[in-house]
Motif scaffolding. Structure first.
Motif, PDB file in Angstrom:
ATOM      1  N   SER A  91       0.820  -1.211   0.000  1.00 34.08           N
ATOM      2  CA  SER A  91       0.000   0.000   0.000  1.00 34.08           C
ATOM      3  C   SER A  91       0.855   1.263   0.000  1.00 34.08           C
ATOM      4  O   SER A  91       0.495   2.252  -0.643  1.00 34.08           O
ATOM      5  CB  SER A  91      -0.965  -0.001   1.180  1.00 34.08           C
ATOM      6  OG  SER A  91      -0.275  -0.064   2.397  1.00 34.08           O
ATOM      7  N   SER A  92       1.994   1.231   0.677  1.00 32.58           N
ATOM      8  CA  SER A  92       2.874   2.406   0.667  1.00 32.58           C
ATOM      9  C   SER A  92       3.438   2.656  -0.726  1.00 32.58           C
ATOM     10  O   SER A  92       3.460   3.790  -1.205  1.00 32.58           O
ATOM     11  CB  SER A  92       4.018   2.217   1.660  1.00 32.58           C
ATOM     12  OG  SER A  92       3.529   2.132   2.964  1.00 32.58           O
ATOM     13  N   ASP A  95       0.522   3.775  -3.047  1.00 35.06           N
ATOM     14  CA  ASP A  95       0.149   5.162  -2.772  1.00 35.06           C
ATOM     15  C   ASP A  95       1.204   6.133  -3.290  1.00 35.06           C
ATOM     16  O   ASP A  95       0.875   7.202  -3.804  1.00 35.06           O
ATOM     17  CB  ASP A  95      -0.061   5.384  -1.271  1.00 35.06           C
ATOM     18  CG  ASP A  95      -1.317   4.724  -0.745  1.00 35.06           C
ATOM     19  OD1 ASP A  95      -2.207   4.400  -1.565  1.00 35.06           O
ATOM     20  OD2 ASP A  95      -1.406   4.519   0.475  1.00 35.06           O
ATOM     21  N   GLU A 172      -0.502   1.983  10.720  1.00 38.32           N
ATOM     22  CA  GLU A 172      -1.123   3.019   9.891  1.00 38.32           C
ATOM     23  C   GLU A 172      -0.275   4.292   9.878  1.00 38.32           C
ATOM     24  O   GLU A 172      -0.131   4.944   8.845  1.00 38.32           O
ATOM     25  CB  GLU A 172      -2.537   3.330  10.385  1.00 38.32           C
ATOM     26  CG  GLU A 172      -3.529   2.219  10.147  1.00 38.32           C
ATOM     27  CD  GLU A 172      -3.732   1.928   8.668  1.00 38.32           C
ATOM     28  OE1 GLU A 172      -3.938   2.869   7.887  1.00 38.32           O
ATOM     29  OE2 GLU A 172      -3.648   0.738   8.295  1.00 38.32           O
ATOM     30  N   LYS A 175       2.756   3.627   7.679  1.00 39.57           N
ATOM     31  CA  LYS A 175       2.369   3.693   6.267  1.00 39.57           C
ATOM     32  C   LYS A 175       2.212   5.151   5.832  1.00 39.57           C
ATOM     33  O   LYS A 175       2.646   5.536   4.748  1.00 39.57           O
ATOM     34  CB  LYS A 175       1.070   2.913   6.045  1.00 39.57           C
ATOM     35  CG  LYS A 175       0.663   2.819   4.599  1.00 39.57           C
ATOM     36  CD  LYS A 175      -0.497   1.875   4.399  1.00 39.57           C
ATOM     37  CE  LYS A 175      -1.777   2.531   4.782  1.00 39.57           C
ATOM     38  NZ  LYS A 175      -2.972   1.820   4.351  1.00 39.57           N
ATOM     39  N   SER A 179       4.754   6.769   3.071  1.00 41.48           N
ATOM     40  CA  SER A 179       4.166   7.234   1.808  1.00 41.48           C
ATOM     41  C   SER A 179       4.304   8.746   1.631  1.00 41.48           C
ATOM     42  O   SER A 179       3.800   9.285   0.653  1.00 41.48           O
ATOM     43  CB  SER A 179       2.690   6.831   1.740  1.00 41.48           C
ATOM     44  OG  SER A 179       1.939   7.618   2.647  1.00 41.48           O
ATOM     45  N   SER A 183      -0.908   8.391   2.041  1.00 40.94           N
ATOM     46  CA  SER A 183      -1.879   7.405   2.527  1.00 40.94           C
ATOM     47  C   SER A 183      -2.856   8.060   3.487  1.00 40.94           C
ATOM     48  O   SER A 183      -2.512   8.984   4.197  1.00 40.94           O
ATOM     49  CB  SER A 183      -1.176   6.267   3.257  1.00 40.94           C
ATOM     50  OG  SER A 183      -0.351   5.559   2.396  1.00 40.94           O
TER      51      SER A 183
END
Length: 185
Positions: A91-92, A95, A172, A175, A179, A183
Motif C-alpha cells: 500500500s505504501s 500510494d 497506519e 504507512k 508514503s 496514505s
C-alpha cells in the motif's frame, strides 16, 4: 598550477554527470537485454529487451483496463491489503506511485512554508493532506519535504512536553510516514 586544477575541476563537473548518466543507461539496457537474452538470426540486438519490457507493460495495462479482468485485480489487491507486512509495503508503494502518476496525483500542490516566525527561513514542499482531522488537528496540514538527491527523512530531538501520543495503530502511522503523507490515516 592552481589554474590547471581549476580547468580540471571545470572539466570534471562537465564530464562526470554525462559519463555517469550514459553509464547508468547503458547498464540498465544491458541488464534488460541479458535478462531476456533475445537474438534474431543468432545476432544480439541491443535494446530489444527494453522494447520487450515496454510491450509487456503496455499489454498488462491494456488487459488491466478490461472489464472482465477488473474483478480479479480488485480481489488480488484485497488479498495484498489483508496480508500482514505485505500490506504495509504494497500500500505504501502503490500510494507513492499513485501520488506521482495516475488519477490521484498528490504532489501537485507545491508550497513555500515559513519554518518559524523569528527567522526568515522557508522550505519548499508539497501538500499531501489539506487537513489533519484524522488526528483531531484540523488547523494543521500535511506537507511533504523531499530531500534533495536522497531517500531519507529527518530525526529531531524535542522536549517531552512537545510530544503528543496518537491514538492510532502504529502500522497506519508508519504507512502514512513512508508514503510521504499520501496514505489516508
Amino acid at each position: 598550477m592552481r589554474k590547471i586544477f581549476n580547468y580540471f575541476l571545470s572539466g570534471f563537473l562537465v564530464v562526470a554527470p554525462i559519463s555517469i548518466t550514459v553509464y547508468i543507461l547503458f547498464a540498465v539496457l544491458s541488464w534488460l537485454d541479458n535478462t531476456f537474452e533475445l537474438k534474431w538470426n543468432e545476432q544480439h540486438i541491443p535494446g530489444l529487451g527494453l522494447l520487450l519490457v515496454m510491450g509487456m507493460v503496455t499489454a498488462v495495462g491494456f488487459i488491466a483496463k478490461s472489464f472482465m479482468v477488473r474483478p480479479f485485480l480488485i480481489l488480488a489487491e484485497r488479498v495484498l491489503h489483508r496480508t500482514p507486512l505485505v500490506s504495509i509495503i504494497y500500500s505504501s508503494i502503490k500510494d507513492l506511485f499513485d501520488a506521482f502518476v495516475g488519477d490521484n496525483q498528490k504532489f501537485n500542490q507545491p508550497v513555500l512554508v515559513r519554518l518559524n516566525a523569528a527567522d526568515q527561513c522557508y522550505k519548499m514542499g508539497f501538500v499531501t493532506q489539506p487537513s489533519m482531522t484524522a488526528i483531531h488537528r484540523p488547523a494543521l496540514m500535511a506537507v511533504y519535504f523531499p530531500h534533495s538527491y536522497n531517500f531519507s527523512g529527518e530525526l529531531l530531538l524535542v522536549p517531552q512536553e512537545n510530544v503528543s501520543l496518537l491514538d492510532l495503530p502504529s502500522s497506519e502511522v508508519m504507512k502514512f510516514i513512508v508514503s510521504g503523507g499520501v496514505s489516508k490515516l
